[in-house]
Design a protein around this motif. Structure first.
Motif, PDB file in Angstrom:
ATOM      1  N   SER A  83     -59.246  34.593   9.079  1.00 59.66           N
ATOM      2  CA  SER A  83     -59.988  34.719   7.874  1.00 59.66           C
ATOM      3  C   SER A  83     -59.173  34.339   6.729  1.00 59.66           C
ATOM      4  CB  SER A  83     -60.586  36.099   7.717  1.00 59.66           C
ATOM      5  OG  SER A  83     -59.819  37.200   7.685  1.00 59.66           O
ATOM      6  N   GLU A  84     -57.583  34.720   6.975  1.00 59.12           N
ATOM      7  CA  GLU A  84     -56.771  34.457   6.095  1.00 59.12           C
ATOM      8  C   GLU A  84     -55.570  33.679   6.447  1.00 59.12           C
ATOM      9  OE1 GLU A  84     -55.378  38.016   3.810  1.00 59.12           O
ATOM     10  OE2 GLU A  84     -57.427  38.813   3.799  1.00 59.12           O
ATOM     11  N   LEU A  85     -54.864  33.009   5.474  1.00 62.13           N
ATOM     12  CA  LEU A  85     -53.705  32.359   5.740  1.00 62.13           C
ATOM     13  C   LEU A  85     -52.677  32.469   4.693  1.00 62.13           C
ATOM     14  CD1 LEU A  85     -54.487  28.903   6.614  1.00 62.13           C
ATOM     15  CD2 LEU A  85     -53.942  30.611   8.223  1.00 62.13           C
ATOM     16  N   ASN A  86     -51.737  33.544   4.928  1.00 64.61           N
ATOM     17  CA  ASN A  86     -51.102  34.003   3.541  1.00 64.61           C
ATOM     18  C   ASN A  86     -49.357  33.563   3.736  1.00 64.61           C
ATOM     19  OD1 ASN A  86     -53.182  35.282   2.561  1.00 64.61           O
ATOM     20  ND2 ASN A  86     -52.895  36.805   4.222  1.00 64.61           N
ATOM     21  N   ALA A  87     -48.894  33.091   2.801  1.00 70.21           N
ATOM     22  CA  ALA A  87     -47.500  32.683   2.665  1.00 70.21           C
ATOM     23  C   ALA A  87     -46.728  33.896   2.425  1.00 70.21           C
ATOM     24  CB  ALA A  87     -47.034  31.757   1.441  1.00 70.21           C
ATOM     25  N   ALA A  88     -45.645  34.205   3.046  1.00 69.46           N
ATOM     26  CA  ALA A  88     -45.022  35.465   3.218  1.00 69.46           C
ATOM     27  C   ALA A  88     -43.521  35.244   3.769  1.00 69.46           C
ATOM     28  CB  ALA A  88     -45.879  36.375   4.011  1.00 69.46           C
ATOM     29  N   LYS A  91     -37.989  39.076   7.012  1.00 68.58           N
ATOM     30  CA  LYS A  91     -36.418  39.280   6.968  1.00 68.58           C
ATOM     31  C   LYS A  91     -35.740  38.334   8.149  1.00 68.58           C
ATOM     32  CE  LYS A  91     -32.903  43.001   7.873  1.00 68.58           C
ATOM     33  NZ  LYS A  91     -32.731  44.465   8.143  1.00 68.58           N
ATOM     34  N   ARG A  92     -34.693  37.757   7.811  1.00 64.50           N
ATOM     35  CA  ARG A  92     -33.796  36.555   8.494  1.00 64.50           C
ATOM     36  C   ARG A  92     -34.561  35.424   8.953  1.00 64.50           C
ATOM     37  NH1 ARG A  92     -32.377  41.723  10.211  1.00 64.50           N
ATOM     38  NH2 ARG A  92     -30.169  41.729  10.666  1.00 64.50           N
ATOM     39  N   MET A  93     -35.789  35.361   8.436  1.00 64.54           N
ATOM     40  CA  MET A  93     -36.459  33.985   9.120  1.00 64.54           C
ATOM     41  C   MET A  93     -36.737  33.224   7.595  1.00 64.54           C
ATOM     42  SD  MET A  93     -37.585  31.451  11.002  1.00 64.54           S
ATOM     43  CE  MET A  93     -37.132  32.030  12.264  1.00 64.54           C
ATOM     44  N   GLY A  94     -37.330  33.978   6.584  1.00 62.94           N
ATOM     45  CA  GLY A  94     -37.617  33.424   5.413  1.00 62.94           C
ATOM     46  C   GLY A  94     -38.995  33.020   5.465  1.00 62.94           C
ATOM     47  N   GLU A  95     -39.313  31.893   5.043  1.00 62.05           N
ATOM     48  CA  GLU A  95     -40.892  31.387   4.712  1.00 62.05           C
ATOM     49  C   GLU A  95     -41.672  31.555   6.039  1.00 62.05           C
ATOM     50  OE1 GLU A  95     -40.834  27.580   2.597  1.00 62.05           O
ATOM     51  OE2 GLU A  95     -41.016  28.703   0.867  1.00 62.05           O
ATOM     52  N   THR A  96     -42.873  32.153   5.957  1.00 62.60           N
ATOM     53  CA  THR A  96     -43.761  31.991   7.169  1.00 62.60           C
ATOM     54  C   THR A  96     -45.216  31.838   6.509  1.00 62.60           C
ATOM     55  OG1 THR A  96     -44.190  34.455   7.431  1.00 62.60           O
ATOM     56  CG2 THR A  96     -42.259  33.585   8.531  1.00 62.60           C
ATOM     57  N   VAL A  97     -46.047  31.784   7.433  1.00 64.40           N
ATOM     58  CA  VAL A  97     -47.442  31.672   7.334  1.00 64.40           C
ATOM     59  C   VAL A  97     -48.046  32.708   8.191  1.00 64.40           C
ATOM     60  CG1 VAL A  97     -49.525  30.423   7.193  1.00 64.40           C
ATOM     61  CG2 VAL A  97     -47.598  29.269   6.652  1.00 64.40           C
ATOM     62  N   GLN A  98     -48.852  33.763   7.493  1.00 70.42           N
ATOM     63  CA  GLN A  98     -49.385  34.818   8.219  1.00 70.42           C
ATOM     64  C   GLN A  98     -50.905  35.077   8.147  1.00 70.42           C
ATOM     65  OE1 GLN A  98     -47.339  38.527   7.249  1.00 70.42           O
ATOM     66  NE2 GLN A  98     -45.261  37.421   7.427  1.00 70.42           N
ATOM     67  N   ASN A  99     -51.477  35.382   9.437  1.00 69.56           N
ATOM     68  CA  ASN A  99     -52.996  35.668   9.038  1.00 69.56           C
ATOM     69  C   ASN A  99     -53.285  37.019   8.466  1.00 69.56           C
ATOM     70  OD1 ASN A  99     -52.601  37.738  10.984  1.00 69.56           O
ATOM     71  ND2 ASN A  99     -53.328  36.793  12.719  1.00 69.56           N
ATOM     72  N   GLU A 100     -54.580  37.503   8.670  1.00 66.92           N
ATOM     73  CA  GLU A 100     -54.935  38.631   7.852  1.00 66.92           C
ATOM     74  C   GLU A 100     -54.538  39.842   8.183  1.00 66.92           C
ATOM     75  OE1 GLU A 100     -57.585  37.733  11.222  1.00 66.92           O
ATOM     76  OE2 GLU A 100     -56.798  36.599   9.488  1.00 66.92           O
ATOM     77  N   ASP A 101     -53.881  39.736   9.521  1.00 63.08           N
ATOM     78  CA  ASP A 101     -53.189  41.046  10.127  1.00 63.08           C
ATOM     79  C   ASP A 101     -51.737  40.896   9.947  1.00 63.08           C
ATOM     80  OD1 ASP A 101     -55.592  42.244  11.025  1.00 63.08           O
ATOM     81  OD2 ASP A 101     -55.786  40.771  12.553  1.00 63.08           O
ATOM     82  N   GLY A 102     -51.415  40.095   9.259  1.00 62.90           N
ATOM     83  CA  GLY A 102     -49.835  40.053   9.132  1.00 62.90           C
ATOM     84  C   GLY A 102     -49.052  39.471  10.142  1.00 62.90           C
ATOM     85  N   PHE A 103     -49.816  38.765  11.081  1.00 62.54           N
ATOM     86  CA  PHE A 103     -48.978  38.038  12.402  1.00 62.54           C
ATOM     87  C   PHE A 103     -48.538  36.604  11.938  1.00 62.54           C
ATOM     88  CE2 PHE A 103     -50.909  41.855  14.552  1.00 62.54           C
ATOM     89  CZ  PHE A 103     -49.772  41.880  15.403  1.00 62.54           C
TER      90      PHE A 103
END
Length: 218
Positions: A83-88, A91-103
Motif C-alpha cells: 500500500s506504500e512506497l517510501n524513500a528512506a 545505515k551503510r546502504m543509503g537510499e532505499t525504497v521501503q513498503n508500508e512495513d519498512g521492508f
C-alpha cells in the motif's frame, strides 16, 4: 629522509584506502540456504526516513511501463498488497525504497524492461522474493517517489506487480526486520533499489546464495 621506494608504498596505500567504502561490512558467503549477512545493516536507531525532494502523494494511474491491461487479476487481501512506497535512508546502504512495513525493496537483473516489462521470478523464486503486488485500480501512497516512475506489470499468475522505472519490485524473506537489506547481491542478480529505480551499489557484499524457500503451508 624517507627513501623514494618507501614514499611510493605509503602513497599507494593511501590511494587504496580512499576507495574502501567505510562502514560497509562484507557478508560471509555461508553457502546454500544462507542469505547475505551484512553487519549492522538495519536502520540506524532513531534515524528517520529521508525522502527525495518530491511531494507525498498517491500514485497517479500508472500507464507508462504498465503491462496490466484488462487482465481480470485476482482480488488480494489487505495483508498481501503493497500500500506504500517510501524513500528512506538506511545505515551503510543509503537510499532505499521501503513498503508500508519498512521492508526494503529489490530489483532483479533477470527481469525485462524492454520491449515489454516482464517479471521472471515465479514459483519458488516468488516464495523467496515476494513480489510487491496491488489490486487492480489501487494506487500505493508514495513518499519521496516520482509518481511518473511507478507502474504495474501483470505476472504469470495474473496478479499485478508494482514497478519502479519499469523494474518489478520485490521484498526478500531473508530480511527479518524493517531496514534489513540481506538480499543485496544475492546470486549476483538481486539489488536494493533506489527511489529512482536504479541499483544501489553503495555497499556490495560478496555474492551469496538465497535462503531456502519456505515449506508449503508456512
Amino acid at each position: 629522509m624517507i627513501p623514494e621506494k618507501r614514499k611510493l608504498m605509503v602513497v599507494g596505500a593511501a590511494i587504496a584506502a580512499a576507495f574502501v567504502l567505510p562502514g560497509c561490512a562484507p557478508a560471509s558467503n555461508a553457502g546454500a540456504g544462507s542469505g547475505a549477512q551484512p553487519v549492522a545493516n538495519t536502520v540506524e536507531e532513531g534515524a528517520e526516513a529521508t525522502p527525495e525532494p518530491t511531494v507525498s502523494a498517491e500514485a497517479e494511474a500508472p500507464e507508462a511501463g504498465s503491462a496490466a491491461g484488462d487482465s481480470g487479476a485476482p482480488e488480494l487481501g489487505d495483508e498481501k498488497v503493497t500500500s506504500e512506497l517510501n524513500a528512506a535512508a538506511v545505515k551503510r546502504m543509503g537510499e532505499t525504497v521501503q513498503n508500508e512495513d519498512g521492508f526494503v525493496l529489490y530489483r532483479f537483473d533477470k527481469d525485462k524492461t524492454k520491449p515489454d516489462v516482464v517479471s521472471n521470478c515465479n514459483d519458488d523464486c516468488a516464495k523467496i522474493w515476494p513480489p510487491a503486488v496491488v489490486n487492480k485500480g489501487d494506487k500505493p501512497k508514495l513518499e519521496g517517489i516520482d509518481p511518473a516512475k511507478v507502474g504495474t506489470v501483470e505476472r504469470k499468475d495474473g496478479t499485478l506487480q508494482l514497478t519502479l522505472d519499469k523494474w518489478p519490485l520485490y521484498t526478500y524473506i531473508g530480511d527479518k526486520k524493517p531496514g534489513d537489506w540481506k538480499g543485496q547481491n544475492v546470486g549476483g542478480t538481486w539489488f536494493v533499489v533506489t527511489p529512482e529505480g536504479k541499483k544501489n551499489l553503495t555497499c556490495l557484499p560478496p555474492v551469496s546464495k538465497p535462503v531456502a524457500p519456505p515449506a508449503d503451508g508456512e
